[in-house]
Motif scaffolding. Sequence first.
Motif, PDB file in Angstrom:
ATOM      1  N   GLY A 157       0.834  -1.163   0.070  1.00 22.96           N
ATOM      2  CA  GLY A 157      -0.052   0.018   0.044  1.00 22.96           C
ATOM      3  C   GLY A 157       0.835   1.000  -0.050  1.00 22.96           C
ATOM      4  O   GLY A 157       1.904   1.399  -0.451  1.00 22.96           O
ATOM      5  N   PRO A 205      -1.204   6.780   4.575  1.00 21.23           N
ATOM      6  CA  PRO A 205      -2.436   7.393   5.035  1.00 21.23           C
ATOM      7  C   PRO A 205      -2.499   8.901   5.009  1.00 21.23           C
ATOM      8  O   PRO A 205      -1.314   9.407   5.016  1.00 21.23           O
ATOM      9  CB  PRO A 205      -2.519   6.676   6.228  1.00 21.23           C
ATOM     10  CG  PRO A 205      -1.230   6.736   6.967  1.00 21.23           C
ATOM     11  CD  PRO A 205      -0.401   6.488   5.862  1.00 21.23           C
ATOM     12  N   GLU A 259     -13.165  15.587   6.521  1.00 20.27           N
ATOM     13  CA  GLU A 259     -13.839  15.108   5.180  1.00 20.27           C
ATOM     14  C   GLU A 259     -15.285  15.886   5.005  1.00 20.27           C
ATOM     15  O   GLU A 259     -15.468  16.229   3.841  1.00 20.27           O
ATOM     16  CB  GLU A 259     -14.112  13.793   5.298  1.00 20.27           C
ATOM     17  CG  GLU A 259     -14.510  13.271   3.639  1.00 20.27           C
ATOM     18  CD  GLU A 259     -14.633  11.737   3.759  1.00 20.27           C
ATOM     19  OE1 GLU A 259     -15.728  11.074   3.619  1.00 20.27           O
ATOM     20  OE2 GLU A 259     -13.642  11.028   3.814  1.00 20.27           O
ATOM     21  N   ASN A 280      -9.758   8.840   5.925  1.00 18.45           N
ATOM     22  CA  ASN A 280      -8.397   8.585   5.496  1.00 18.45           C
ATOM     23  C   ASN A 280      -8.511   8.793   3.983  1.00 18.45           C
ATOM     24  O   ASN A 280      -9.044   7.854   3.125  1.00 18.45           O
ATOM     25  CB  ASN A 280      -8.029   7.248   5.744  1.00 18.45           C
ATOM     26  CG  ASN A 280      -6.902   6.667   5.160  1.00 18.45           C
ATOM     27  OD1 ASN A 280      -5.866   7.574   4.695  1.00 18.45           O
ATOM     28  ND2 ASN A 280      -6.025   5.479   5.488  1.00 18.45           N
ATOM     29  N   GLY A 281      -7.731   9.814   3.231  1.00 13.57           N
ATOM     30  CA  GLY A 281      -7.663  10.133   2.004  1.00 13.57           C
ATOM     31  C   GLY A 281      -6.564   9.632   1.518  1.00 13.57           C
ATOM     32  O   GLY A 281      -6.156   9.950   0.268  1.00 13.57           O
ATOM     33  N   GLY A 282      -5.734   8.901   2.051  1.00 15.04           N
ATOM     34  CA  GLY A 282      -4.500   8.483   1.468  1.00 15.04           C
ATOM     35  C   GLY A 282      -4.495   7.130   0.847  1.00 15.04           C
ATOM     36  O   GLY A 282      -5.675   6.750   0.212  1.00 15.04           O
ATOM     37  N   THR A 283      -3.382   6.294   0.616  1.00 14.39           N
ATOM     38  CA  THR A 283      -3.629   5.242  -0.087  1.00 14.39           C
ATOM     39  C   THR A 283      -3.040   3.720   0.875  1.00 14.39           C
ATOM     40  O   THR A 283      -2.963   2.947   0.457  1.00 14.39           O
ATOM     41  CB  THR A 283      -2.583   5.425  -1.164  1.00 14.39           C
ATOM     42  OG1 THR A 283      -1.231   5.536  -0.996  1.00 14.39           O
ATOM     43  CG2 THR A 283      -3.085   5.890  -2.298  1.00 14.39           C
ATOM     44  N   GLN A 292      -8.706   2.229   6.954  1.00 10.64           N
ATOM     45  CA  GLN A 292      -8.435   1.983   5.510  1.00 10.64           C
ATOM     46  C   GLN A 292      -8.536   3.145   4.583  1.00 10.64           C
ATOM     47  O   GLN A 292      -9.508   4.002   4.872  1.00 10.64           O
ATOM     48  CB  GLN A 292      -9.026   0.787   4.962  1.00 10.64           C
ATOM     49  CG  GLN A 292      -8.820  -0.374   5.634  1.00 10.64           C
ATOM     50  CD  GLN A 292      -7.403  -0.995   5.350  1.00 10.64           C
ATOM     51  OE1 GLN A 292      -6.665  -0.660   4.459  1.00 10.64           O
ATOM     52  NE2 GLN A 292      -6.909  -2.188   6.104  1.00 10.64           N
ATOM     53  N   PRO A 293      -7.928   3.158   3.423  1.00  5.22           N
ATOM     54  CA  PRO A 293      -8.243   4.317   2.683  1.00  5.22           C
ATOM     55  C   PRO A 293      -9.934   4.209   2.123  1.00  5.22           C
ATOM     56  O   PRO A 293     -10.415   3.345   1.834  1.00  5.22           O
ATOM     57  CB  PRO A 293      -7.354   3.910   1.294  1.00  5.22           C
ATOM     58  CG  PRO A 293      -6.346   3.252   1.963  1.00  5.22           C
ATOM     59  CD  PRO A 293      -7.045   2.457   3.022  1.00  5.22           C
ATOM     60  N   GLY A 294     -10.356   5.693   2.347  1.00  4.81           N
ATOM     61  CA  GLY A 294     -11.628   5.748   1.975  1.00  4.81           C
ATOM     62  C   GLY A 294     -12.760   5.615   3.025  1.00  4.81           C
ATOM     63  O   GLY A 294     -13.758   5.904   3.310  1.00  4.81           O
TER      64      GLY A 294
END
Length: 246
Positions: A85, A88, A93, A107-110, A135-137
């Motif tokens: 991955g 984060p 948001e 979490n807007g990361g990857t 987790q992302p999203g």
Amino acid sequence: MARRAGSLAAMRTRLLIAIGLVVVACGGDVETPATTANGSTTTITASPTTATPSTTAGTTTSATTGAPAPTTTTSPTVPSTTPGGGEPAIRIEEIVFAGDPYLLIGNGGTGLGSTEGYLICQFPSYYGLPSVELQPGERLAVPLGDGTVPDLVGVVATVEVTRPIGEVSATNGELGLYSTNTFNSPDAIVDYVEWGASGHARSGVAVAAGIWVDGGFVEVPTELLAIVAQAFPTLGPEDWFAEIGG
């Protein structure tokens, strides 16, 4: 007698050292602690407390007495990378004002992240987020009023807390996300938004951190439902959308 005098002198020295450490620990830039919480990634319960005096830029802002402000700085334990991955990005948001108001931290990361150690701030109050893996999203919901948060896609946990940072106005306000409780530090603020007007208490810190523009604010209509982040990271009012509702 000499041995007794030496023991007394040593005790005085240790006492002075201990006092000195307490003075150092109580220094720094802290605000009004609102609540703290611990829990799982489903429903998290917290008991709000009343405010304590806060220190801002060398001056003390009076507030009601209550739980003592934290004396140490806590860095978020967010994994920098995950196998297969990326990194984060814990960010603000959405802020919903209509009905039962609430805040979404996402979490807007990857890569996998955690909200542990992060704080949301509306001067002079702040709230330490509980430890929730995202987790992302995925998102964490924080009620901002007295009601409950509806079931939402991507929300993996909801904090049970009443008005953790006081009343949040739909016409004029600010909200910051910090990685430590050094609220005057541009290195500690990771996300920020202000609406209705510019120049709120933490606006200058966000500008210095490069995550907000001087004099910028999100314009809010009369029938405001929510303000929603349109980019990650957000760097100014153009990255936010004011949603109108009935």
